[in-house]
Scaffold this active site. Structure first.
Site, PDB file in Angstrom:
ATOM      1  N   ASP A 104     -80.070 -18.535  56.275  1.00  0.00           N
ATOM      2  CA  ASP A 104     -79.682 -18.573  57.687  1.00  0.00           C
ATOM      3  C   ASP A 104     -80.158 -17.393  58.543  1.00  0.00           C
ATOM      4  O   ASP A 104     -80.802 -17.591  59.566  1.00  0.00           O
ATOM      5  CB  ASP A 104     -78.157 -18.664  57.807  1.00  0.00           C
ATOM      6  CG  ASP A 104     -77.574 -19.868  57.094  1.00  0.00           C
ATOM      7  OD1 ASP A 104     -78.306 -20.556  56.368  1.00  0.00           O
ATOM      8  OD2 ASP A 104     -76.375 -20.121  57.247  1.00  0.00           O
TER       9      ASP A 104
ATOM     10  N   GLU B 183     -70.898 -15.499  45.959  1.00  0.00           N
ATOM     11  CA  GLU B 183     -71.957 -16.166  46.716  1.00  0.00           C
ATOM     12  C   GLU B 183     -73.267 -15.380  46.618  1.00  0.00           C
ATOM     13  O   GLU B 183     -74.330 -15.945  46.406  1.00  0.00           O
ATOM     14  CB  GLU B 183     -71.516 -16.293  48.171  1.00  0.00           C
ATOM     15  CG  GLU B 183     -72.412 -17.131  49.042  1.00  0.00           C
ATOM     16  CD  GLU B 183     -71.861 -17.285  50.454  1.00  0.00           C
ATOM     17  OE1 GLU B 183     -72.463 -18.039  51.235  1.00  0.00           O
ATOM     18  OE2 GLU B 183     -70.828 -16.648  50.779  1.00  0.00           O
TER      19      GLU B 183
END
Length: 450
Positions: free
Chosen positions: A183, A420
């Site tokens: 992103d 993550e």
């Protein structure tokens, strides 16, 4: 599996996937990501294939139930039972004023973007796992699901190689940084800075509730541009031709394209297994050849990396990130370029930086001015990217280097859990805890011999 080396990790990884199981699909994480994300689910299926091929196949089938009529697989299929205010953009934020003819009917509410097409790689892994099981309900059910999924995978790849590549370059055009899966990477800074943001409705950043500090997530200025790009896509009802004509963010994404090349190779093998027509297999071979040629044109001998191309600016994106190793993921046929890419990967600009906690690739080179060790895709190590590189090196016969990546990755997860992503110098776990795709790649690594 190496018994005694990572005692208990297998059961802990299975436990994460079990707790995140929503009955036929798996949420990406328990808090920050309560929905079904596209490429997360593909990685999850790779891990699940190791313990239950039938359940792994259901993961993909459930995701593809949200496929659009034009073949697009949306990057989010929404969980109707997710807690309110658990994610910034719910299904109501993606619907344009004019209904989208290609979007799926209720109740499969989805986003309007897509993500890298790793799904065929996952489907092939499921078939391979079913072969290991042999016969029985679990294996036979998995094969039946993949046979059912094949035409949907073919439609998905055709969408990407037509609507997202009308030029026939072999490279996929993305409309939003979220479509890349990386992103807030510095790959997108220049293209985003050129986007003029109009009037946005007030919004609240729910994602900041689930991290230790704001620096672990994209900045407010980035989110303003992310949301404005969504507004522009909604305004044209996601019409592909209109997007290509007017949208301010159009980038040929080399990492997305490389994953698609590898996925086309997997799809070609699936096609042979299900007895697909010869013309479909020939089409896939053309896609693979065209894609590799496209990546060849993006190779920069100065960096020894492959660079994205900003269509609006008309120039390559000269930033050293993990995406630069796209040809390794695609299967670089030229030995000289292959070796140069390996030299770059295992150089102090990436894996052999002396300050790294483990010799694993940071998402952005520490040599880059906009490197940030805690900021999402601006520096942290992502286990799923390490898996992609391991998978590619192993396929290409680089067994020693692949084994080193696997061992270092498992050490990282043994110490830090299934986070993550990880701070590259300290090894601190960052982002969301109990991330499903991290647990999934751990399962695949644990059950693989070097």
């Amino acid at each position: 599996m190496e018994a005694g080396v990572w005692d208990g990790m297998f059961d802990r990884a299975v436990g994460v996937l079990r707790r995140n199981d929503m009955g036929g699909w798996t949420r990406a994480a328990p808090n920050l990501y309560p929905h079904q994300w596209s490429w997360d689910s593909a990685f999850i299926a790779i891990g699940l294939a190791r313990v239950n091929p039938h359940r792994a196949a259901r993961e993909l089938i459930t995701l593809f139930s949200g496929q659009w009529a034009n073949g697009k697989v949306p990057h989010i299929v929404f969980n109707p039972h997710a807690p309110p205010r658990s994610y910034l953009l719910g299904p109501e934020h993606w619907a344009p004023a004019v209904p989208i003819p290609d979007a799926p009917a209720l109740p499969r509410q989805t986003s309007g973007l897509c993500q890298p097409a790793i799904h065929a790689i996952a489907a092939l892994r499921i078939l391979e796992a079913a072969d290991e099981v042999g016969s029985g309900e679990m294996a036979d059910g998995a094969r039946m699901f993949i046979r059912h999924l094949y035409p949907h995978l073919l439609s998905w790849h055709r969408y990407l190689l037509t609507e997202r590549d009308p030029e026939g370059s072999g490279l996929v055009t993305i409309y939003h940084p979220w479509e890349s899966g990386t992103d807030n990477s510095p790959r997108w800074d220049a293209a985003l800075e050129a986007v003029k943001v109009g009037e946005l409705a007030p919004y609240e950043r729910f994602d900041l509730q689930f991290v230790d500090e704001p620096s672990e997530r994209p900045a407010r200025e980035e989110y303003d541009r992310y949301l404005w790009l969504v507004e522009l896509l909604k305004k044209v009802s996601y019409n592909e031709a209109e997007i290509r004509r007017t949208h301010p963010f159009l980038v040929k994404d080399v990492l997305f394209s490389a994953i698609l090349i590898s996925a086309n190779e997997a799809l070609l093998e699936i096609a042979a297994r299900v007895g697909a027509p010869d013309e479909e297999r020939e089409e896939m071979e053309t896609w693979i050849s065209r894609g590799r040629q496209g990546l060849k044109g993006c190779y920069d001998p100065t960096f020894n990396l492959c660079l994205d191309y900003d269509l609006r600016a008309g120039e390559p994106v000269r930033v050293r990130t993990i995406a630069g190793f796209a040809p390794l993921i695609a299967g670089e046929p030229d030995r000289e370029r292959h070796d140069a890419l390996l030299d770059a990967l295992f150089s102090p600009a990436f894996v052999t930086d002396p300050g790294l906690r483990w010799p694993l690739p940071p998402s952005t080179s520490p040599k880059e001015p906009r490197f940030h060790p805690r900021a999402y895709w601006r520096g942290p190590v992502w286990p799923v990217i390490s898996w992609l590189l391991w998978h590619s090196l192993r396929r290409d016969g680089e067994k020693e280097r692949a084994a080193d990546l696997r061992h270092s990755s498992l050490e990282q997860l043994d110490v830090g859990g299934f986070a993550e992503y990880f701070e590259p110098f300290t090894g601190e776990p960052l982002g969301s805890d109990d991330q499903s795709w991290t647990a999934a790649v751990a399962l695949d690594w644990l059950l693989e011999d070097d």
